[in-house]
Each structure stands twice: as C-alpha cells, then as structure tokens.
Write a protein that holds these residues in place. Structure first.
Motif, PDB file in Angstrom:
ATOM      1  N   ASP A 109       0.828  -1.211   0.000  1.00 21.74           N
ATOM      2  CA  ASP A 109       0.000   0.000   0.000  1.00 21.74           C
ATOM      3  C   ASP A 109       0.861   1.260   0.000  1.00 21.74           C
ATOM      4  O   ASP A 109       0.547   2.237  -0.693  1.00 21.74           O
ATOM      5  CB  ASP A 109      -0.924   0.009   1.226  1.00 21.74           C
ATOM      6  N   ALA A 110       1.944   1.241   0.779  1.00 22.15           N
ATOM      7  CA  ALA A 110       2.849   2.395   0.799  1.00 22.15           C
ATOM      8  C   ALA A 110       3.494   2.593  -0.565  1.00 22.15           C
ATOM      9  O   ALA A 110       3.686   3.730  -1.023  1.00 22.15           O
ATOM     10  CB  ALA A 110       3.918   2.192   1.870  1.00 22.15           C
TER      11      ALA A 110
ATOM     12  N   ARG B  27       7.338   5.370   4.656  1.00 22.75           N
ATOM     13  CA  ARG B  27       5.893   5.568   4.692  1.00 22.75           C
ATOM     14  C   ARG B  27       5.169   4.450   5.451  1.00 22.75           C
ATOM     15  O   ARG B  27       3.950   4.367   5.417  1.00 22.75           O
ATOM     16  CB  ARG B  27       5.362   5.663   3.259  1.00 22.75           C
ATOM     17  N   THR B  28       5.925   3.585   6.075  1.00 23.20           N
ATOM     18  CA  THR B  28       5.359   2.523   6.894  1.00 23.20           C
ATOM     19  C   THR B  28       5.854   2.669   8.336  1.00 23.20           C
ATOM     20  O   THR B  28       6.663   3.554   8.637  1.00 23.20           O
ATOM     21  CB  THR B  28       5.776   1.130   6.383  1.00 23.20           C
TER      22      THR B  28
ATOM     23  N   GLU C 160       2.220   1.787  -3.522  1.00 25.47           N
ATOM     24  CA  GLU C 160       1.266   2.360  -4.486  1.00 25.47           C
ATOM     25  C   GLU C 160       1.081   3.854  -4.228  1.00 25.47           C
ATOM     26  O   GLU C 160       1.005   4.651  -5.177  1.00 25.47           O
ATOM     27  CB  GLU C 160      -0.086   1.651  -4.428  1.00 25.47           C
ATOM     28  N   LYS C 161       1.025   4.252  -2.978  1.00 21.14           N
ATOM     29  CA  LYS C 161       0.879   5.675  -2.665  1.00 21.14           C
ATOM     30  C   LYS C 161       2.064   6.467  -3.212  1.00 21.14           C
ATOM     31  O   LYS C 161       1.899   7.575  -3.749  1.00 21.14           O
ATOM     32  CB  LYS C 161       0.754   5.870  -1.159  1.00 21.14           C
ATOM     33  N   LEU C 162       3.267   5.899  -3.077  1.00 19.54           N
ATOM     34  CA  LEU C 162       4.447   6.578  -3.603  1.00 19.54           C
ATOM     35  C   LEU C 162       4.398   6.669  -5.120  1.00 19.54           C
ATOM     36  O   LEU C 162       4.736   7.705  -5.713  1.00 19.54           O
ATOM     37  CB  LEU C 162       5.712   5.841  -3.149  1.00 19.54           C
TER      38      LEU C 162
ATOM     39  N   ASP D  91      -9.493   4.456  -9.759  1.00 18.98           N
ATOM     40  CA  ASP D  91      -8.762   4.223  -8.509  1.00 18.98           C
ATOM     41  C   ASP D  91      -7.251   4.152  -8.711  1.00 18.98           C
ATOM     42  O   ASP D  91      -6.489   4.598  -7.847  1.00 18.98           O
ATOM     43  CB  ASP D  91      -9.238   2.912  -7.860  1.00 18.98           C
ATOM     44  N   HIS D  92      -6.812   3.582  -9.825  1.00 19.40           N
ATOM     45  CA  HIS D  92      -5.384   3.282  -9.994  1.00 19.40           C
ATOM     46  C   HIS D  92      -4.788   3.848 -11.287  1.00 19.40           C
ATOM     47  O   HIS D  92      -3.668   3.495 -11.642  1.00 19.40           O
ATOM     48  CB  HIS D  92      -5.171   1.761  -9.997  1.00 19.40           C
TER      49      HIS D  92
ATOM     50  N   ARG E  29       1.864   6.930  -6.920  1.00 19.68           N
ATOM     51  CA  ARG E  29       0.887   7.938  -7.313  1.00 19.68           C
ATOM     52  C   ARG E  29       1.529   9.329  -7.371  1.00 19.68           C
ATOM     53  O   ARG E  29       1.048  10.213  -8.072  1.00 19.68           O
ATOM     54  CB  ARG E  29      -0.274   7.984  -6.317  1.00 19.68           C
ATOM     55  N   GLU E  30       2.592   9.497  -6.596  1.00 17.56           N
ATOM     56  CA  GLU E  30       3.182  10.816  -6.422  1.00 17.56           C
ATOM     57  C   GLU E  30       4.455  11.027  -7.232  1.00 17.56           C
ATOM     58  O   GLU E  30       4.784  12.165  -7.573  1.00 17.56           O
ATOM     59  CB  GLU E  30       3.506  11.044  -4.941  1.00 17.56           C
TER      60      GLU E  30
END
Length: 202
Positions: free
Chosen positions: A24-25, A46-47, A27-29, A106-107, A31-32
């Motif tokens: 999850d961390a 990020r965890t 995927e968030k990265l 979403d992705h 995104r950015e």
C-alpha cells in the motif's frame, strides 16, 4: 522485596499485514512520483516498519513495484471476465467497460506511471506488455467463440481485432483517467462501448 519487571516483548507482526502495508505504501508513492524515483528507503519511510522487513517479502524495488502492478492487473482481469464469460455480449461488454473504468479511476495514475516506465525499463516493459498481451489473447479467443456462434462477422481477424481493441482501451483509459483532471467516466465508457459494439456486433 519487589519483583523484577518482565521485559516487554516487541509485538509480532502478521506477515500478511506487513506485506500489505508495504504494498500500500508503494502504491501511494507511485501515485506521487515517477518510477525512476521509486526507492526502497522512501517506501519504508511511509510505513511503521524497519527496512529489514522489506527483504522478508521482496527482493528489490522492481519486485515490489511489479507486485503493485500485478494486484491492479488482477482487478482489471476480474472486470474483463464480465464480458469474456457473459451469455449476452452487449450486457457483458457494458459491465466490463464500467468495471475497467472504476479500476482506472482508482489506480489510473499508477498504471500511467507503469506505462511510461515501460519505455525505459526492460523489466517493467516485459511485465506491462505481458499483461496487455494476455488481454489481447483472451479477447481474440472470445471473438473466435462468438464468430462460431454467428455473433461476430466471420471476416474479422480475431488476433488483429483483439490487438487493436485492447491497445485502444489501454491508451484511452490511460489518457482519460490516468491524469488529472479525469474525463467524465460515463463519456469514456460510452465512447469505448460504441467502438467495440460497432466493430464486433454492428
């Protein structure tokens, strides 16, 4: 005489939860930042985990990034099955396109990042093109089945038709829903439905 306090044990992490937290961390990265800036150190920051926990589950940043991609590809596959297994081609097609659009909502930013990275990274390119080819092969097979049932014109080349339609989907979804501002989802689905219907079931 007081009793000695027992040393507190560190809580044991559930391996599945640990792996999920890292994915999850990641995927968030993604995104950015572009893939070239994707690092193990940044993911783990990020965890709530230590860096050694990463190597319990993944070999390197490629391994983790491709796990993120595989998870999203699995969602795409589930939505595509709505058409591949439907008894009513038109109903199944609409449901599949709506489902795919939701996945891209979403992705889409992450998928766009993988698409861009495929142009410069061999491992990402192989994984990305392999997934797309899987959808092409499944579409071509479905076209053959529907040709045998008289639902699709017999003069269509299944392989090239599947190739054209899937790459059309990939590019259009990526451009429409893989960046901000996103195109209205209903318009995206309506356009793709019109193209697929006129190609296969006119």
């Amino acid at each position: 005489m007081g009793t000695l306090a027992r040393p507190q044990r560190r809580p044991r992490h559930d391996p599945k939860q640990t792996e999920r937290e890292i994915v999850d961390a990641a995927e968030k990265l993604l995104r950015e930042r572009p893939f070239r800036e994707f690092t193990v150190d940044e993911v783990m920051r990020r965890t709530e985990l230590k860096r050694p926990a990463f190597y319990v589950h993944f070999r390197d940043r490629h391994d983790l990034a491709l796990r993120v991609f595989e998870d999203i590809a699995s969602e795409l596959s589930d939505k595509t099955d709505l058409w591949l297994t439907s008894d009513d081609p038109a109903v199944g097609l609409r449901a599949a396109l709506e489902g795919l659009a939701r996945v891209y909502l979403d992705h889409g930013v992450v998928l766009r990042g993988f698409s861009d990275a495929a142009g410069s990274d061999e491992r990402v390119e192989a994984a990305y093109n392999g997934v797309v080819q899987g959808f092409i092969d499944a579409t071509a097979q479905r076209i053959r089945e529907q040709q045998a049932m008289g639902q699709v014109p017999a003069d269509l080349d299944p392989d090239e038709t599947g190739r054209a339609l899937i790459w059309l989907n990939e590019r259009y979804f990526t451009e429409a829903l893989g960046r901000d501002p996103q195109t209205d989802t209903a318009k995206v689905v309506d356009m793709l439905e019109r193209i697929w219907m006129s190609t296969l079931y006119a």
